[in-house]
Write a protein that holds these residues in place. Structure first.
Motif, mmCIF file in Angstrom:
data_model
loop_
_atom_site.group_PDB
_atom_site.id
_atom_site.type_symbol
_atom_site.label_atom_id
_atom_site.label_comp_id
_atom_site.label_asym_id
_atom_site.label_seq_id
_atom_site.Cartn_x
_atom_site.Cartn_y
_atom_site.Cartn_z
ATOM 1 N N LEU A 1 -39.766 -5.820 16.124
ATOM 2 C CA LEU A 1 -40.130 -6.436 14.851
ATOM 3 C C LEU A 1 -38.891 -6.736 14.008
ATOM 4 N N ASP A 2 -38.965 -7.771 13.184
ATOM 5 C CA ASP A 2 -37.853 -8.053 12.279
ATOM 6 C C ASP A 2 -37.998 -7.222 11.005
ATOM 7 N N GLU A 3 -37.106 -7.457 10.029
ATOM 8 C CA GLU A 3 -37.081 -6.662 8.814
ATOM 9 C C GLU A 3 -38.359 -6.801 7.994
ATOM 10 N N ASP A 4 -39.086 -7.899 8.184
ATOM 11 C CA ASP A 4 -40.316 -8.133 7.436
ATOM 12 C C ASP A 4 -41.561 -7.682 8.195
ATOM 13 N N GLY A 5 -41.356 -7.072 9.362
ATOM 14 C CA GLY A 5 -42.492 -6.596 10.140
ATOM 15 C C GLY A 5 -43.105 -7.626 11.060
ATOM 16 N N ASN A 6 -42.470 -8.788 11.194
ATOM 17 C CA ASN A 6 -42.978 -9.827 12.088
ATOM 18 C C ASN A 6 -42.527 -9.569 13.519
#
Length: 441
Positions: free
Chosen positions: A102-107
């Motif tokens: 996941l990326d920093e935004d939770g995606n």
């Protein structure tokens, strides 16, 4: 399948000091000659030598200058790098399972994946063990990873900026740091913080008197600091820390951590806005009895003298996440960088033997070369094992500091070669003269 897919596939999980050295050496030998496929898996994109994390946390080292990009190292040394965090294992199908990335935004960037192996080597290191102490997880910081070290430095820097600009007087504990655990990490961090807080204050933070306002406390449950190291070394470091006015509390077991500080079993309360937990280690929780493999009480994979897991001959483990018997001692090999380096060297021979179809594998015999503790610019002390007829030799000062720095250079040489390290060292020596000696943001 392509010819490449028919090759013996070696998967190394964990790109720490040992894992990255092993992937590099196997890539340069087996990968380059197309005798095997080598894949390194790690949950981060870059590598930083773990013994440097306390310097990054304190701000005496800029991490951007010491990061190594895994993709670049893989390209240069003939192995593949895959980004992801292992969270499962299927021994029946010989597959490693990676959690979604996941990326920093939770995606979700990368979906859950599996990779087939012929030889699996697990080198995922260790994490901080808070022993379930009340409030430790919520109110203290660990220094297990590069990002955690940077996070602590941001907190420290923000605390100093807040103290510089606020109108009201400092509150109790506002510029106080409590370090729980007086092992090598805790001790070295205490000394580095003494230096860097004074350096930071000198760069325009004129309202802060570091000697008066900044307090550093070191709390240890044992009766002395550095309990795993020789007594003489422990006492020498204790004297140096007290000269720096570090508050050293031994024989004090932490029972609670709160937003205001820590409480010990004796009822002592130590105020601190920043608490660092460095009191113990354990292997990552996902390893506990993973797919039936034998683990101990701190989640380490139990391995034999060949570094093979006891219940699967195709799976090996080394470094902090492995419990390997130490021949001649009633204990396991200690979780140190020198042990991981020695184990990586042995596993290079082991993998070559397996790829060649040999039944006999080499045995691991750990050699303790001693211990070194670096107190930043103030002092370095240590003991060299086997220096005098199987005994030890106590060292201190410049010689000890050179020995300490040489450990990092040896790690870099294993990754890049001697010439590259010499050129890099000369370049750093020149550029260092034009840079601040502490990270200012």
């Amino acid at each position: 399948m392509t010819d490449e897919n028919n090759l013996h596939h070696v998967i190394i999980v964990g790109g720490g000091a040992g894992g990255l050295e092993l992937a590099t050496k196997l890539g340069d030998s087996l990968g380059k000659k197309n005798k095997a496929r080598i894949t390194l898996i790690d949950s981060t994109r870059t590598h930083v030598w773990k013994p440097l994390l306390h310097e990054i946390a304190a701000g005496s080292m800029d991490p951007d200058r010491h990061e190594l990009d895994y993709l670049a190292q893989a390209h240069w040394h003939h192995f593949k790098f895959r980004l992801g965090r292992m969270d499962g294992l299927n021994r029946a199908t010989r597959e490693v399972i990676l959690a979604p990335f996941l990326d920093e935004d939770g995606n979700e960037v990368i979906a859950r994946r599996t990779f087939k192996y012929d030889t699996l080597i697990i080198a995922v290191g260790s994490t901080t063990n808070d022993f379930g102490i009340k409030g430790a997880r919520e109110y203290s910081l660990a220094l297990d990873t590069h990002s955690q070290a940077q996070r602590f430095h941001r907190y420290l820097h923000n605390a100093l900026l807040r103290a510089q600009t606020q109108a009201e007087p400092l509150k109790p504990g506002q510029l106080e740091v409590a370090i729980v655990g007086a092992g090598a990490t805790g001790v070295e961090l205490a000394a580095e913080l003494h230096n860097t807080t004074r350096e930071l204050a000198a760069y325009g933070l004129d309202k802060i008197d570091a000697d008066r306002d900044v307090k550093i406390s070191l709390i240890e449950a044992s009766d002395r600091i550095l309990p795993a190291l020789p007594t003489k070394l422990s006492y020498a470091v204790d004297v140096e820390l007290r000269k720096l006015r570090v508050n050293v509390f031994t024989g004090e077991r932490v029972t609670e951590v709160s937003a205001k500080g820590i409480t010990t079993h004796s009822g002592r309360f130590i105020p601190a806005e920043l608490v660092v937990w460095a009191a113990g280690i354990k292997a990552p929780d996902f390893l506990k009895d993973i797919d039936g493999l034998e683990t101990n009480r701190i989640n380490q994979l139990v391995v034999n003298q060949h570094l093979q897991t006891t219940r699967d001959e195709h799976i090996f483990a080394f470094g902090d996440c492995a419990a390997c018997p130490w021949l001649g001692h009633d204990t396991t090999v200690p979780p140190r960088a020198q042990a991981a380096h020695q184990e990586a060297s042995l596993l290079v021979k082991t993998v070559k033997a397996r790829v060649a179809g040999k039944d006999t594998l080499p045995e691991f015999h750990y050699r303790d070369y001693g211990s070194l503790v670096n107190l930043g610019k103030y002092s370095t002390v240590g003991s060299l094992m086997g220096a005098v007829a199987g005994g030890s030799m106590y060292i201190q000062g410049l010689f000890a500091r050179v020995m300490y720095r040489s450990l990092y250079k040896m790690h870099l040489m294993a990754l890049h070669g001697v010439l590259a390290v010499i050129v890099h060292s000369i370049g750093r020596l020149i550029s260092r003269r034009t840079e601040p000696h502490v990270k200012l943001h």
